[in-house]
Design a protein around this motif. Structure first.
Motif, PDB file in Angstrom:
ATOM      1  N   ARG A 215       0.856  -1.186   0.000  1.00 42.94           N
ATOM      2  CA  ARG A 215       0.000   0.000   0.000  1.00 42.94           C
ATOM      3  C   ARG A 215       0.886   1.226   0.000  1.00 42.94           C
TER       4      ARG A 215
ATOM      5  N   LYS B  60       1.300   4.887  -0.977  1.00 39.37           N
ATOM      6  CA  LYS B  60       0.460   6.023  -1.334  1.00 39.37           C
ATOM      7  C   LYS B  60       0.720   7.156  -0.358  1.00 39.37           C
TER       8      LYS B  60
ATOM      9  N   ASP C 184      -5.553  -0.687  -3.912  1.00 39.54           N
ATOM     10  CA  ASP C 184      -6.129   0.340  -4.795  1.00 39.54           C
ATOM     11  C   ASP C 184      -5.897   0.128  -6.292  1.00 39.54           C
TER      12      ASP C 184
ATOM     13  N   LYS D 104      -3.745   6.438   8.292  1.00 37.01           N
ATOM     14  CA  LYS D 104      -4.628   6.715   7.146  1.00 37.01           C
ATOM     15  C   LYS D 104      -5.356   8.017   7.444  1.00 37.01           C
TER      16      LYS D 104
HETATM   17  C1  LIG Z   1      -7.137  -5.211   4.637  1.00 40.35           C
HETATM   18  C2  LIG Z   1      -7.494  -3.786   4.357  1.00 40.35           C
HETATM   19  N1  LIG Z   1      -8.660  -3.280   4.861  1.00 40.35           N
HETATM   20  C3  LIG Z   1      -8.985  -1.986   4.605  1.00 40.35           C
HETATM   21  C4  LIG Z   1      -8.146  -1.188   3.841  1.00 40.35           C
HETATM   22  C5  LIG Z   1      -8.515   0.245   3.530  1.00 40.35           C
HETATM   23  O1  LIG Z   1      -8.760   0.357   2.154  1.00 40.35           O
HETATM   24  P1  LIG Z   1      -9.357   1.734   1.603  1.00 40.35           P
HETATM   25  O2  LIG Z   1     -10.610   2.023   2.333  1.00 40.35           O
HETATM   26  O3  LIG Z   1      -9.423   1.658   0.131  1.00 40.35           O
HETATM   27  O4  LIG Z   1      -8.266   2.816   2.035  1.00 40.35           O
HETATM   28  P2  LIG Z   1      -6.747   2.906   1.521  1.00 40.35           P
HETATM   29  O5  LIG Z   1      -6.022   1.750   2.166  1.00 40.35           O
HETATM   30  O6  LIG Z   1      -6.766   2.769   0.030  1.00 40.35           O
HETATM   31  O7  LIG Z   1      -6.266   4.230   2.001  1.00 40.35           O
HETATM   32  C6  LIG Z   1      -6.973  -1.749   3.325  1.00 40.35           C
HETATM   33  N2  LIG Z   1      -6.130  -1.013   2.555  1.00 40.35           N
HETATM   34  N3  LIG Z   1      -6.654  -3.036   3.594  1.00 40.35           N
END
Ligand SMILES: Cc1ncc(COP(=O)(O)OP(=O)(O)O)c(N)n1
Ligand SMILES: Cc1ncsc1CCOP(=O)(O)O
Ligand SMILES: [Mg+2]
Length: 217
Positions: free
Chosen positions: A44, A46, A78, A146
């Motif tokens: 992840r 970003k 994403d 986040k």
């Molecule tokens: C395992 C897992 N659960 C939730 C998230 C959060 O995804 P999202 O709501 O798209 O937020 P971002 O991670 O894209 O900021 C996750 N990444 N993984």
């Protein structure tokens, strides 16, 4: 060949990008976590990440290989096209990302799909769909990892989501070792964490606590 999804992969789920480990080599962090026994890794990268698109792909290739060697699913957050280019085992999308039905069609049995659901309404919509492997629900507790996190769900809220979901649910958001037993007691399949592992002085002990909390007796 990608790994088939198994709910047990959600037991010790590490989520990380370069933005989470400033000044460190993500390859080293992820290899340490793999050696410690994580059951899934999500790339992840970003937010404050300083990587170019080319650098993000090249690093993803290295991390993908490390996960393959460890037989641990490599999941991309994403970015569906990046997930496909890296031949990831899975992709995770949220409510504000590409529509999950389009993602399921796009990856077309090449990888499994995780979806963020943090309300009963989102879970009920997801329950009507085919092709989802698991749900990520949170933030269970306040998080600093986040910046655009949804409102805190709490343990009671997590339990409601687990009961309502037809898929396995992994908890995420502000999780620390002390809360792992209570999270497991909700029926969640495991915990997905960033800072509990990136800040851990002993990753092996922390991962052991994640696995112990979700042991089937
Ligand atoms: C395992 C897992 N659960 C939730 C998230 C959060 O995804 P999202 O709501 O798209 O937020 P971002 O991670 O894209 O900021 C996750 N990444 N993984
Ligand atoms: C990606 C994500 N989705 C909901 S909370 C969160 C961040 C989790 O990070 P931490 O485990 O450090 O709270
Ligand atoms: Mg997302």
């Amino acid at each position: 060949m990608t790994l088939k999804f198994e709910p047990t992969q959600l037991r010790a789920y590490f989520v990380c990008g370069t933005q989470d480990v400033p000044g460190q080599d993500l390859n080293v962090v992820v290899q340490t976590a793999l050696d410690a026994g994580i059951t899934a890794f999500q790339y992840r990268d970003k937010g404050n990440s300083q990587l170019t698109t080319t650098e993000r792909f090249a690093l993803g290739q290295q991390l993908r290989e490390r996960c393959a060697q460890a037989h641990v699913p490599f999941i991309v957050d994403d970015d569906v096209e990046l997930a496909l280019a890296l031949q990831a085992d899975g992709v995770h999308v949220g409510q504000k990302d590409d529509r999950v039905t389009q993602v399921i069609q796009r990856v077309a049995n090449q990888m499994f799909v995780g979806l963020s659901c943090s309300t009963l309404a989102e879970v009920q919509i997801a329950n009507q769909l085919e092709g989802i492997a698991y749900l990520g629900s949170g933030p269970i507790f306040p998080t600093t990892s986040k910046v655009d996190a949804d409102p805190v769900v709490g343990l009671a809220g997590l339990q409601q989501l687990v009961v309502a979901a037809k898929y396995p649910v992994v908890a995420i958001g502000g999780i620390t070792v002390a809360q792992l037993p209570a999270i497991a007691a909700t029926g969640a399949a495991g915990a997905a964490v960033i800072s509990m592992l990136t800040r851990s002085p002993d990753m092996a002990a922390t991962v052991k606590a994640m696995l112990t909390a979700t042991e089937v007796h």
